[in-house]
Motif scaffolding. Structure first.
Motif, mmCIF file in Angstrom:
data_model
loop_
_atom_site.group_PDB
_atom_site.id
_atom_site.type_symbol
_atom_site.label_atom_id
_atom_site.label_comp_id
_atom_site.label_asym_id
_atom_site.label_seq_id
_atom_site.Cartn_x
_atom_site.Cartn_y
_atom_site.Cartn_z
ATOM 1 N N SER A 32 36.515 39.191 36.792
ATOM 2 C CA SER A 32 36.605 40.820 36.734
ATOM 3 C C SER A 32 36.251 41.362 38.102
ATOM 4 C CB SER A 32 35.641 41.301 35.592
ATOM 5 O OG SER A 32 34.606 40.679 35.502
ATOM 6 N N ASP A 33 35.469 40.740 38.840
ATOM 7 C CA ASP A 33 34.972 41.137 40.295
ATOM 8 C C ASP A 33 36.040 41.467 40.900
ATOM 9 O OD1 ASP A 33 34.445 41.324 42.956
ATOM 10 O OD2 ASP A 33 32.678 40.248 42.822
ATOM 11 N N PRO A 34 36.463 42.784 41.355
ATOM 12 C CA PRO A 34 37.930 43.086 42.100
ATOM 13 C C PRO A 34 38.106 42.245 43.351
ATOM 14 C CG PRO A 34 36.703 45.162 41.514
ATOM 15 C CD PRO A 34 35.741 43.978 41.065
ATOM 16 N N ASP A 35 37.051 42.173 44.089
ATOM 17 C CA ASP A 35 37.267 41.440 45.235
ATOM 18 C C ASP A 35 37.729 40.024 45.099
ATOM 19 O OD1 ASP A 35 36.543 43.595 46.616
ATOM 20 O OD2 ASP A 35 34.315 42.948 47.141
ATOM 21 N N LYS A 36 37.050 39.297 44.138
ATOM 22 C CA LYS A 36 37.382 37.959 43.800
ATOM 23 C C LYS A 36 38.984 37.941 43.297
ATOM 24 C CE LYS A 36 32.754 36.289 43.037
ATOM 25 N NZ LYS A 36 31.815 35.665 41.829
ATOM 26 N N ARG A 37 39.119 38.918 42.439
ATOM 27 C CA ARG A 37 40.408 39.106 41.948
ATOM 28 C C ARG A 37 41.532 38.877 42.818
ATOM 29 N NH1 ARG A 37 39.879 42.539 37.749
ATOM 30 N NH2 ARG A 37 40.376 44.210 39.134
ATOM 31 N N LYS A 38 41.153 39.787 43.978
ATOM 32 C CA LYS A 38 42.232 39.980 45.087
ATOM 33 C C LYS A 38 42.550 38.858 45.891
ATOM 34 C CE LYS A 38 42.910 43.505 48.603
ATOM 35 N NZ LYS A 38 43.074 42.813 49.916
#
Ligand code: X8Z
Ligand code: ZN
Length: 628
Positions: free
Chosen positions: A143-149
């Motif tokens: 759910s962490d946006p940086d990780k998802r990106k």
């Protein structure tokens, strides 16, 4: 050949079951995505008061997801198509962006889906909720946006590196197709070695990316209640992940005696050709001598292992070249088989939008794939077709995917998938089993149908090199990944574990020492950087014979299974269409029962098909020490 699974198919949201998968999260998970927020349940209500039924809310939720998901899948499919047919930094970025959005949405939707567990929910809605939770593609994102990106970037990047991969000596470079031409046809030990090592070098730079990818995808899988990504993959077969593992093992036990006989005979012949110092008796076969970059299918070494030299054999490649087949004519031939069964012609847009040839002016992912980009019968294939038998079979394989899409595209998006992913992979292959000598004669591609026992054994050897040789490879790829995802195989041991499994299942060895961390040989196989689960192909190898037998029965065939061709038999086509049209709407045993009358996957029809060859192999191997 090479190929992949298109995003479209990948998006084929995996099938599900009411019993598979981990327990739902105990508490509703707050979704990040506003769009998928369902009406909040009244969690503060007195525990003793009867809970309001979730049935209506759950149905409204899956209906909404269906529309929203469709838009995101189409956007991602378009970007994936653009990237796959023209790899550039810009197309990679666009694909990563679209997949990131899709992953974000999916993460929210899956978490929301776990909050609906009321027994009153109607069966279709329940199935959709389950299918959402076992979707393997795209991979579950943190759910962490940086990780998802980053996860989305890694996916696009790894596939791009594989697609652009080349082996260079100075300024002279060879792409995968050119290296495969050597591996498939050369009989020079050293030339084969150079091509093999050259291609495997492209994977070295993938190693750190893959390691990072594993960490992030596992994190995403944990967030939705799985132990790791491997457990999620195993959850999509309408049984528990542990049961599925046993099921795959059961099927492997059924077929491994066939493989051992073939391995024993082929090893003896290769020792005759290359010497016992290079192909040791009772030892492992060097992986570069089997006529395929990954030693997965061995049909190209048929001339070295031909049972009865001089007796009838089938050279479809020669016949295709002689009859001046080009790429389009090959695909038309594939289509004509499906239409002979009473299936629809491919839409006009298929011919306008597909990529049949490797473009000269840009980088593409050559690994064959089939698509429905817009989820509205927008069928396409993407393939760098060569005029040979292997690609003729691959064309039927891809069209099998396209016909599945065609017969289920009107279903809700969550049902637009195979009964399980092995079904999707088995359709075109089952059809290609009907490319018999009698059928080829009908087309005028060959003059005579081999009529005697020797001709039959020669033919069966060709088939076995393709079908039986593949089985352990089909099994071990995910055996390796399941261990990588679970942490049983540490990153420092990626290559060691890879070759241990290649030895255990296939009885093959790398041609030279391949130590960690210098090499990453698993990464040289498309489905690893592209993150396409692989057990589906193992299942498909077995299922396709079950389908073939059932369709032959529908067609009224009474002779030996290996002689059956269903060409022109609309009764078989009707059965096939009925199964395709189900998509993933029912648990797979129901779909299997509809076509074969049984609810179990079973290798008996495959063993029956290869009966004549098996008896012959056992005779031949009598003086040999088999096994490794
Ligand atoms: O990847 C494929 C298809 C696309 S789904 C061409 N196959 C596997 C492979 O190439 O490794 C078909 C056979 C196995
Ligand atoms: Zn496929």
């Amino acid at each position: 050949m090479s190929r992949t699974f298109p995003l479209a198919a990948l998006i084929a949201l995996a099938s599900l079951a009411t019993c598979g998968g981990p327990e739902p999260a105990k508490k509703p998970v707050k979704t990040e995505t506003k769009k998928v927020e369902a009406k909040k349940e009244d969690t503060k209500a007195d525990d003793k008061a009867p809970k309001p039924s979730q049935a209506a809310d759950a149905k409204a939720f899956v209906d909404r997801v269906d529309g929203e998901l469709r838009a995101l899948i189409v956007a991602s499919g378009k970007a994936e198509w653009d990237k796959n047919t023209n790899i550039t930094d810009a197309t990679e970025k666009a694909a990563a962006d679209a997949n990131e959005k899709l992953m974000e949405y999916m993460a929210g939707a899956i978490k929301q889906a776990t909050t609906y567990n009321d027994p009153d929910i109607d069966p279709d809605t329940k199935r959709k909720l389950h299918l959402l939770r076992v979707t393997a593609s795209p991979p579950p994102a943190p759910s962490d946006p940086d990780k998802r990106k980053r996860l989305a970037e890694l996916g696009a990047k790894m596939e791009g590196i594989y697609g652009k991969g080349k082996a260079c000596e100075g300024t002279k470079c060879k792409d995968l197709g050119q290296l495969e031409d050597i591996i498939n046809n050369s009989r020079s030990y050293d030339e084969l070695l150079a091509a093999w090592t050259g291609w495997h070098q492209i994977a070295v730079e993938l190693r750190p990316l893959y390691q990072e990818f594993v960490g992030l995808a596992n994190e995403g899988a944990k967030e939705i209640g799985y132990k790791d990504l491997g457990e999620l993959w195993r959850a999509s077969y309408d049984m528990s992940p542990a049961e599925f593992e046993q099921e795959a093992e059961r099927l492997w036990t059924q077929v491994s005696p066939l493989y051992n006989q073939l391995h024993c005979y082929v090893r003896g012949k290769l020792a005759d050709k290359y010497g016992k110092d290079r192909v040791p008796e009772a030892g492992l076969i060097p992986a570069h001598l089997l006529g395929n970059m990954w030693a997965q299918e061995w049909a190209n070494i048929y001339p070295l292992v031909e049972p009865f030299p001089g007796a009838a054999s089938l050279d479809v490649t020669k016949a295709l070249v002689k009859a001046k087949y080009d790429e389009i004519k090959m695909v038309k031939l594939g289509e004509s088989f499906f239409t002979s069964l009473g299936l629809d012609p491919l839409p006009a847009t298929f011919w306008e939008r597909s990529m049949f040839q490797k473009p000269k002016d840009r980088e593409v992912v050559c690994h064959a794939s089939a698509w429905d980009v817009e989820l509205n019968d927008d069928l396409r294939i993407k393939m760098c077709i060569k005029i040979n038998q292997e690609d003729l079979v691959t064309i039927h394989h891809e069209l099998g995917h396209n016909y599945y899409y065609h017969y289920y595209y009107t279903l809700p998006v969550l049902f637009q998938a195979g009964a399980h992913d092995g079904f999707h992979e088995a359709i075109g292959d089952a059809i290609a089993l009907s490319i018999t000598p009698a059928y080829l004669k009908q087309l005028g591609l060959i003059k005579d149908v081999p009529a005697d026992e020797k001709g039959l054994i020669n033919l069966q050897m060709q088939d076995a090199l393709e079908k039986i040789a593949f089985l352990p490879f089909g099994k071990l790829i995910d055996q390796w990944r399941w261990d990588v995802f679970s942490g049983k195989t540490a990153p420092e041991k990626y290559n060691e574990a890879w070759w241990a499994l290649r030895a255990k299942y296939q009885g093959i060895a790398p041609p030279t020492s391949r130590p960690d961390p210098e090499f990453f040989d698993a990464g040289a196989k498309y489905h690893i950087p592209a993150n396409v689960p692989y057990t589906r192909y193992f299942l498909a190898r077995i299922l396709q014979f079950q389908f073939h037998k059932a369709l032959c029965a529908a067609a009224g065939h009474t002779g030996p299974l290996h002689e059956c061709s269903i060409y022109g038999k609309t009764a078989a086509g009707d059965k096939l269409k009925a199964m395709l049209a189900l998509g993933a709407s029912k648990p797979w045993p129901e779909a299997l029962e509809a076509i074969t009358g049984t609810r179990q996957m079973d290798a008996a029809p495959m063993i029956e098909y290869f009966g004549p060859l098996l008896g012959w192999l056992e005779e031949q191997n009598k003086g040999r020490t088999c096994g490794w």
